[in-house]
Design an enzyme around this catalytic site. Structure first.
Site, PDB file in Angstrom:
ATOM      1  N   TRP A 116       0.816  -1.219   0.000  1.00  0.00           N
ATOM      2  CA  TRP A 116       0.000   0.000   0.000  1.00  0.00           C
ATOM      3  C   TRP A 116       0.856   1.279   0.000  1.00  0.00           C
ATOM      4  O   TRP A 116       0.326   2.375  -0.105  1.00  0.00           O
ATOM      5  CB  TRP A 116      -0.963   0.016   1.198  1.00  0.00           C
ATOM      6  CG  TRP A 116      -0.296  -0.335   2.485  1.00  0.00           C
ATOM      7  CD1 TRP A 116       0.352   0.499   3.331  1.00  0.00           C
ATOM      8  CD2 TRP A 116      -0.213  -1.653   3.051  1.00  0.00           C
ATOM      9  NE1 TRP A 116       0.857  -0.195   4.392  1.00  0.00           N
ATOM     10  CE2 TRP A 116       0.513  -1.520   4.268  1.00  0.00           C
ATOM     11  CE3 TRP A 116      -0.675  -2.913   2.677  1.00  0.00           C
ATOM     12  CZ2 TRP A 116       0.778  -2.603   5.082  1.00  0.00           C
ATOM     13  CZ3 TRP A 116      -0.408  -3.987   3.507  1.00  0.00           C
ATOM     14  CH2 TRP A 116       0.308  -3.836   4.679  1.00  0.00           C
TER      15      TRP A 116
ATOM     16  N   GLU B  98      -5.441   0.853   5.747  1.00  0.00           N
ATOM     17  CA  GLU B  98      -5.547   1.494   7.061  1.00  0.00           C
ATOM     18  C   GLU B  98      -6.589   0.785   7.924  1.00  0.00           C
ATOM     19  O   GLU B  98      -6.390   0.595   9.117  1.00  0.00           O
ATOM     20  CB  GLU B  98      -5.913   2.983   6.919  1.00  0.00           C
ATOM     21  CG  GLU B  98      -4.798   3.843   6.352  1.00  0.00           C
ATOM     22  CD  GLU B  98      -3.541   3.856   7.217  1.00  0.00           C
ATOM     23  OE1 GLU B  98      -3.632   3.523   8.411  1.00  0.00           O
ATOM     24  OE2 GLU B  98      -2.461   4.171   6.693  1.00  0.00           O
TER      25      GLU B  98
ATOM     26  N   GLN C  75      -5.343  -2.972  14.682  1.00  0.00           N
ATOM     27  CA  GLN C  75      -5.364  -4.182  15.524  1.00  0.00           C
ATOM     28  C   GLN C  75      -4.816  -5.413  14.810  1.00  0.00           C
ATOM     29  O   GLN C  75      -5.141  -6.533  15.189  1.00  0.00           O
ATOM     30  CB  GLN C  75      -6.806  -4.524  15.995  1.00  0.00           C
ATOM     31  CG  GLN C  75      -7.664  -3.351  16.333  1.00  0.00           C
ATOM     32  CD  GLN C  75      -7.372  -2.804  17.710  1.00  0.00           C
ATOM     33  OE1 GLN C  75      -6.615  -3.391  18.448  1.00  0.00           O
ATOM     34  NE2 GLN C  75      -7.937  -1.666  18.028  1.00  0.00           N
TER      35      GLN C  75
ATOM     36  N   TYR D 145     -12.384  -8.378  15.000  1.00  0.00           N
ATOM     37  CA  TYR D 145     -13.037  -7.058  14.981  1.00  0.00           C
ATOM     38  C   TYR D 145     -13.900  -6.938  13.719  1.00  0.00           C
ATOM     39  O   TYR D 145     -13.676  -6.090  12.867  1.00  0.00           O
ATOM     40  CB  TYR D 145     -12.006  -5.924  15.022  1.00  0.00           C
ATOM     41  CG  TYR D 145     -11.154  -5.940  16.254  1.00  0.00           C
ATOM     42  CD1 TYR D 145     -11.571  -5.298  17.420  1.00  0.00           C
ATOM     43  CD2 TYR D 145      -9.949  -6.619  16.275  1.00  0.00           C
ATOM     44  CE1 TYR D 145     -10.791  -5.329  18.561  1.00  0.00           C
ATOM     45  CE2 TYR D 145      -9.170  -6.659  17.418  1.00  0.00           C
ATOM     46  CZ  TYR D 145      -9.592  -6.001  18.549  1.00  0.00           C
ATOM     47  OH  TYR D 145      -8.818  -6.038  19.684  1.00  0.00           O
TER      48      TYR D 145
ATOM     49  N   TYR E   4      -8.481   9.057  12.870  1.00  0.00           N
ATOM     50  CA  TYR E   4      -7.220   8.494  12.423  1.00  0.00           C
ATOM     51  C   TYR E   4      -7.291   8.117  10.932  1.00  0.00           C
ATOM     52  O   TYR E   4      -6.445   8.538  10.133  1.00  0.00           O
ATOM     53  CB  TYR E   4      -6.841   7.250  13.263  1.00  0.00           C
ATOM     54  CG  TYR E   4      -5.748   6.482  12.593  1.00  0.00           C
ATOM     55  CD1 TYR E   4      -4.436   6.913  12.698  1.00  0.00           C
ATOM     56  CD2 TYR E   4      -6.035   5.383  11.767  1.00  0.00           C
ATOM     57  CE1 TYR E   4      -3.425   6.265  12.016  1.00  0.00           C
ATOM     58  CE2 TYR E   4      -5.031   4.726  11.075  1.00  0.00           C
ATOM     59  CZ  TYR E   4      -3.731   5.175  11.208  1.00  0.00           C
ATOM     60  OH  TYR E   4      -2.738   4.550  10.518  1.00  0.00           O
TER      61      TYR E   4
ATOM     62  N   ASP F 121      -2.053   7.653  16.088  1.00  0.00           N
ATOM     63  CA  ASP F 121      -2.415   6.282  16.477  1.00  0.00           C
ATOM     64  C   ASP F 121      -1.515   5.875  17.639  1.00  0.00           C
ATOM     65  O   ASP F 121      -0.772   6.708  18.185  1.00  0.00           O
ATOM     66  CB  ASP F 121      -2.287   5.316  15.279  1.00  0.00           C
ATOM     67  CG  ASP F 121      -0.829   5.034  14.909  1.00  0.00           C
ATOM     68  OD1 ASP F 121       0.069   5.784  15.380  1.00  0.00           O
ATOM     69  OD2 ASP F 121      -0.590   4.073  14.169  1.00  0.00           O
TER      70      ASP F 121
ATOM     71  N   CYS G  23      10.892   2.807  18.093  1.00  0.00           N
ATOM     72  CA  CYS G  23      10.373   3.254  19.396  1.00  0.00           C
ATOM     73  C   CYS G  23       9.232   2.326  19.821  1.00  0.00           C
ATOM     74  O   CYS G  23       8.082   2.735  19.952  1.00  0.00           O
ATOM     75  CB  CYS G  23       9.910   4.717  19.315  1.00  0.00           C
ATOM     76  SG  CYS G  23       9.669   5.445  20.947  1.00  0.00           S
TER      77      CYS G  23
HETATM   78  S1  SF4 Z   1      15.336   7.755  21.626  1.00  0.00           S
HETATM   79 FE1  SF4 Z   1      14.338   5.900  22.269  1.00  0.00          FE
HETATM   80  S2  SF4 Z   1      12.551   6.581  23.401  1.00  0.00           S
HETATM   81 FE2  SF4 Z   1      13.305   8.336  22.264  1.00  0.00          FE
HETATM   82  S3  SF4 Z   1      12.084   8.342  20.400  1.00  0.00           S
HETATM   83 FE3  SF4 Z   1      13.960   7.214  19.964  1.00  0.00          FE
HETATM   84  S4  SF4 Z   1      13.467   5.077  20.388  1.00  0.00           S
HETATM   85 FE4  SF4 Z   1      11.884   6.321  21.306  1.00  0.00          FE
END
Ligand code: SF4
Length: 363
Positions: A24, A37, A42, A82, A120, A138, A192
């Site tokens: 996509w 999307e 989920q 869902y 969203y 999100d 992250c």
């Molecule tokens: S430094 Fe670590 S906590 Fe901060 S945005 Fe990057 S991955 Fe996330």
């Protein structure tokens, strides 16, 4: 350069190099972007790709999806869970055809008015397909922003939603909001992450306040957990000859529109004797002989824990089955959309000897 434009620039150059090549992302077609999307809410990306491709094979255009039967849509959705998303998807396709001549509106408010499209999804389609200036928020975006900007306002509070939405909007670059949005989400998905984020490889680490203050693990903050409800489903695969009985799940409950074998729901786990008497009460017939439970599954949904057990039984002679039970030839069961855990139990039917060969039910 302001800190905010630095943030966007770092993200965009990281995204250009590191983003996953997903089907996509090779298109600006709003139908395909909307489909992805909705499917990926989920759902893990690896699982979503197969569903996305099978869906597009069956329904290559919004017109094809609008013209399909709900049963076919649910059948292709089977396993994604869902299921209200699938019904809304179908209804939205019909609305796009009826009210917009089959073209997705290039307007956030009009997109938001489609069934199942929230802030969203509307922002994602508006920015990615049409290049409009709308920020997506999100779970990934909440996590990245909460950490980078060290915000401990609960993300599930009214104030939190407003604060994160405003912050996400203020970070949008003047052009190409769609790529910026995808970059923030991709950072949340790949680097992250909720547990063990890869801060050493993160393109915005030098400006991440949570990292600097050693608060990564405590962000984002949620205020309350939703109460989880336990339910006990006792299923009976009832056969007569080469037929088995299914019933359609009712409106207003999980799995609406999907099919399942006759069900006795209890407020606790029931044994064979209790399930037999419930079945006797339901059908007015005393000679039920249940075999099992032969198959047990505990299934976890977001707000419900389902404890399911499966029995098999031959329909006793002369029973008038409830009107909701529908006799289906066993070989045609795979045409009916079923919750995945029910589908996996159909092997029990294959094990049952048939008394009278190919004869069908009288009921
Ligand atoms: S430094 Fe670590 S906590 Fe901060 S945005 Fe990057 S991955 Fe996330």
């Amino acid at each position: 350069m302001s800190a905010r434009s630095w943030f966007s620039e770092q993200l965009l150059s990281w995204y250009e190099e590191e983003h996953r090549d997903l089907p996509w992302r090779r298109t600006k077609d709003p139908y395909r972007i909307w489909l992805s999307e909705v499917m990926l809410q989920q759902t893990r990306v690896e699982q979503g790709v197969g569903y996305y491709e099978r869906f597009l094979d069956a329904f290559p255009t919004v017109h094809a999806l609008a013209a399909a039967s709900e049963r076919k849509v649910l059948r292709l959705w089977q396993g994604l869970g869902y299921y209200s998303r699938a019904r809304n998807l179908h209804a939205a396709a019909r609305q796009v055809v009826l009210e917009h001549g089959g073209r997705f509106p290039a307007d956030h408010t009009a997109l938001r008015a489609l069934p199942g499209v929230g802030d969203y999804t509307a922002a994602a389609v508006a920015s990615i397909a049409f290049g409009l200036h709308h920020a997506v928020v999100d779970g990934n975006v909440y996590r990245v922003l909460a950490r980078v900007f060290d915000i401990d306002t609960p993300i599930d509070s009214t104030e939190g939603r407003r604060r994160f939405r405003d912050l996400a909007s203020s970070l949008l670059p003047a052009t190409d909001a769609g790529t910026h949005n995808q970059a923030v989400m991709e950072l949340g998905a790949l680097i992250c992450t909720p547990r063990k984020p890869g801060c050493t490889n993160c393109p915005v680490a030098s400006w991440c306040l949570a990292l600097a203050q050693d608060r990564v693990a405590s962000l984002p903050v949620k205020q309350g957990r939703t109460r989880v409800r336990d339910r006990w489903f006792h299923y009976i695969w009832v056969q007569k000859g080469d037929f088995a009985y299914l019933q359609e799940r009712p409106a207003g409950d999980i799995w609406q529109g999907l099919w399942e074998p006759p069900l006795i729901e209890g407020r606790r786990k029931l044994g064979t004797r209790a399930v037999t008497s419930a079945l006797q009460e339901l059908t007015g017939e005393g000679s039920w002989r249940l075999i099992g439970p032969q198959h047990k599954v505990r299934h976890i949904l977001s707000h419900q824990h389902l404890h399911t057990r499966f029995w098999t039984a031959e329909l006793p002679e002369g029973v008038h089955v409830p009107a909701s039970w529908v006799a289906i030839p066993k070989r045609a069961l795979d045409r009916y959309p079923m919750p995945r855990l029910v589908e996996r139990s159909t092997y029990l039917l294959a094990r049952m000897p048939t008394k009278n060969g190919t004869s069908g039910p009288e009921a």
